[in-house]
Design an enzyme around this catalytic site. Structure first.
Site, PDB file in Angstrom:
ATOM      1  N   SER A   1      51.074  61.878-105.008  1.00  0.00           N
ATOM      2  CA  SER A   1      50.467  61.314-106.222  1.00  0.00           C
ATOM      3  C   SER A   1      51.130  61.799-107.515  1.00  0.00           C
ATOM      4  CB  SER A   1      48.963  61.590-106.250  1.00  0.00           C
ATOM      5  OG  SER A   1      48.319  60.914-105.182  1.00  0.00           O
TER       6      SER A   1
ATOM      7  N   GLU B   1      54.234  68.326 -99.221  1.00  0.00           N
ATOM      8  CA  GLU B   1      53.397  67.158 -99.485  1.00  0.00           C
ATOM      9  C   GLU B   1      52.047  67.334 -98.801  1.00  0.00           C
ATOM     10  OE1 GLU B   1      55.896  63.512-100.556  1.00  0.00           O
ATOM     11  OE2 GLU B   1      55.792  63.567 -98.384  1.00  0.00           O
TER      12      GLU B   1
ATOM     13  N   HIS C   1      58.049  63.198 -92.502  1.00  0.00           N
ATOM     14  CA  HIS C   1      57.023  62.729 -93.451  1.00  0.00           C
ATOM     15  C   HIS C   1      55.685  62.690 -92.715  1.00  0.00           C
ATOM     16  CE1 HIS C   1      54.731  60.151 -96.135  1.00  0.00           C
ATOM     17  NE2 HIS C   1      55.618  60.452 -97.078  1.00  0.00           N
TER      18      HIS C   1
ATOM     19  N   GLY D   1      49.237  59.235-101.836  1.00  0.00           N
ATOM     20  CA  GLY D   1      48.676  57.906-102.068  1.00  0.00           C
ATOM     21  C   GLY D   1      47.207  57.895-102.456  1.00  0.00           C
TER      22      GLY D   1
ATOM     23  N   LYS E   1      58.865  53.681 -98.778  1.00  0.00           N
ATOM     24  CA  LYS E   1      58.093  53.415 -97.555  1.00  0.00           C
ATOM     25  C   LYS E   1      58.397  51.990 -97.057  1.00  0.00           C
ATOM     26  CE  LYS E   1      54.633  56.568 -99.291  1.00  0.00           C
ATOM     27  NZ  LYS E   1      53.356  57.213 -99.014  1.00  0.00           N
TER      28      LYS E   1
ATOM     29  N   GLU F   1      53.419  60.615 -92.665  1.00  0.00           N
ATOM     30  CA  GLU F   1      53.099  59.324 -92.035  1.00  0.00           C
ATOM     31  C   GLU F   1      53.807  59.185 -90.689  1.00  0.00           C
ATOM     32  OE1 GLU F   1      54.023  56.872 -95.439  1.00  0.00           O
ATOM     33  OE2 GLU F   1      52.295  57.720 -96.478  1.00  0.00           O
TER      34      GLU F   1
ATOM     35  N   ASN G   1      60.511  57.431-102.423  1.00  0.00           N
ATOM     36  CA  ASN G   1      60.292  56.962-101.051  1.00  0.00           C
ATOM     37  C   ASN G   1      59.573  55.620-101.139  1.00  0.00           C
ATOM     38  OD1 ASN G   1      59.545  56.524 -98.410  1.00  0.00           O
ATOM     39  ND2 ASN G   1      58.040  58.189 -98.336  1.00  0.00           N
TER      40      ASN G   1
HETATM   41  C1  PEP Z   1      55.059  60.150-100.205  1.00  0.00           C
HETATM   42  O1  PEP Z   1      54.670  59.310 -99.411  1.00  0.00           O
HETATM   43  O2  PEP Z   1      56.040  60.858 -99.947  1.00  0.00           O
HETATM   44  C2  PEP Z   1      54.337  60.280-101.465  1.00  0.00           C
HETATM   45  C3  PEP Z   1      54.508  61.358-102.164  1.00  0.00           C
HETATM   46  O3  PEP Z   1      53.505  59.229-101.815  1.00  0.00           O
HETATM   47  P1  PEP Z   1      52.707  59.054-103.203  1.00  0.00           P
HETATM   48  O4  PEP Z   1      53.600  59.487-104.320  1.00  0.00           O
HETATM   49  O5  PEP Z   1      52.379  57.607-103.254  1.00  0.00           O
HETATM   50  O6  PEP Z   1      51.485  59.927-103.107  1.00  0.00           O
END
Ligand code: PEP
Length: 240
Positions: A202, A158, A88, A164, A10, A90, A8
């Site tokens: 992460s 998630e 997601h 992040g 983003k 976000e 992703n």
């Molecule tokens: C995400 O935004 O779906 C995600 C898993 O981000 P990150 O790997 O940066 O934690």
């Protein structure tokens, strides 16, 4: 089941970033599926390269209409996408998307012939309060529409506090949650055993092998570490 390693990007990337896709094509693993979800502006060009399967990061539920700035599932399909991330955290956080809205987006994805990658996961306060399993139960009930199958739906667990941040749940917490998600899906869908459940939050080259080897982890949704082909490929190579 073959694991899926999905990236992703983003709101990152311009035309120059498409070179990463060539690098991924050169070294992608034979025994895992991969998917890259670039920003909407790059989907058509990314898909036209034919290097890797391409997905969207969001879609609106309607086919078309007066929804300035939004993109429909049909538009993503037309641009060459094969999948779309919906719900997601976000989007849930910054755009106030409810479970009902996420479910409508998942149905829109199916309508357009796209795989819906439905994201769920608790906040840190919810986990610390001991409510993580309940929150995810509620999100599955509200965000995963009737009619979900291994062909049209992938779940992505998630935890919001792991996205992040460089922090991840313990292995035991991931196994507990993925087992819980599998059980909730099995209560509603006959073929839940074949439905992929990705872990996201992460994931990096340094922890991917350990996470991807856990029970009921059928792949990863990768944010930051998907921006560079080298890191993304290292994660994909760690799939079990
Ligand atoms: C995400 O935004 O779906 C995600 C898993 O981000 P990150 O790997 O940066 O934690």
């Amino acid at each position: 089941m073959r694991q899926l390693i999905a990236g992703n990007w983003k709101m990152n990337g311009t035309g120059a970033s498409l070179a990463e896709l060539d690098a991924i094509r050169e070294a992608k693993p034979a025994d895992a599926d991969i998917l890259i979800c670039p920003p909407a502006t790059l989907i058509a060009r990314a898909a036209a390269k034919g290097a890797v399967p391409i997905g969207g990061q969001d879609c609106r539920a309607q086919v078309s209409g007066a929804f300035t700035g939004d993109v429909s599932a049909e538009m993503l399909k037309d641009a060459g996408a094969v999948a779309v991330i919906v719900g997601h955290s976000e989007r849930r956080q910054h755009h106030g998307e409810s479970d009902a809205v996420v479910a409508a987006k998942a149905r829109a994805a199916w309508r357009a012939g796209l795989l819906a990658i439905i994201c769920i996961g608790e906040t840190e306060a919810e986990r610390l309060g001991g409510h993580a399993l309940d929150v995810v139960t509620r999100q599955i009930a509200g965000s995963v529409p009737d009619g979900a199958s291994p062909e049209n739906t992938t779940l992505a667990y998630e935890p919001v506090w792991a996205i992040g941040t460089g922090r991840t749940p313990t292995n035991a917490e991931i196994v507990e949650m993925h087992g819980h998600i599998r059980a909730r899906l099995a209560a509603r869908f006959a073929d839940a055993a074949g439905m992929r459940i990705l872990y996201g939050g992460s994931v990096k080259p340094a922890n991917a092998r350990e996470i991807l080897a856990l029970a009921d982890v059928d792949g990863a949704l990768v944010g930051g570490a998907s921006l560079k082909a080298r890191d993304f490929l290292a994660i994909a190579a760690a799939s079990s």
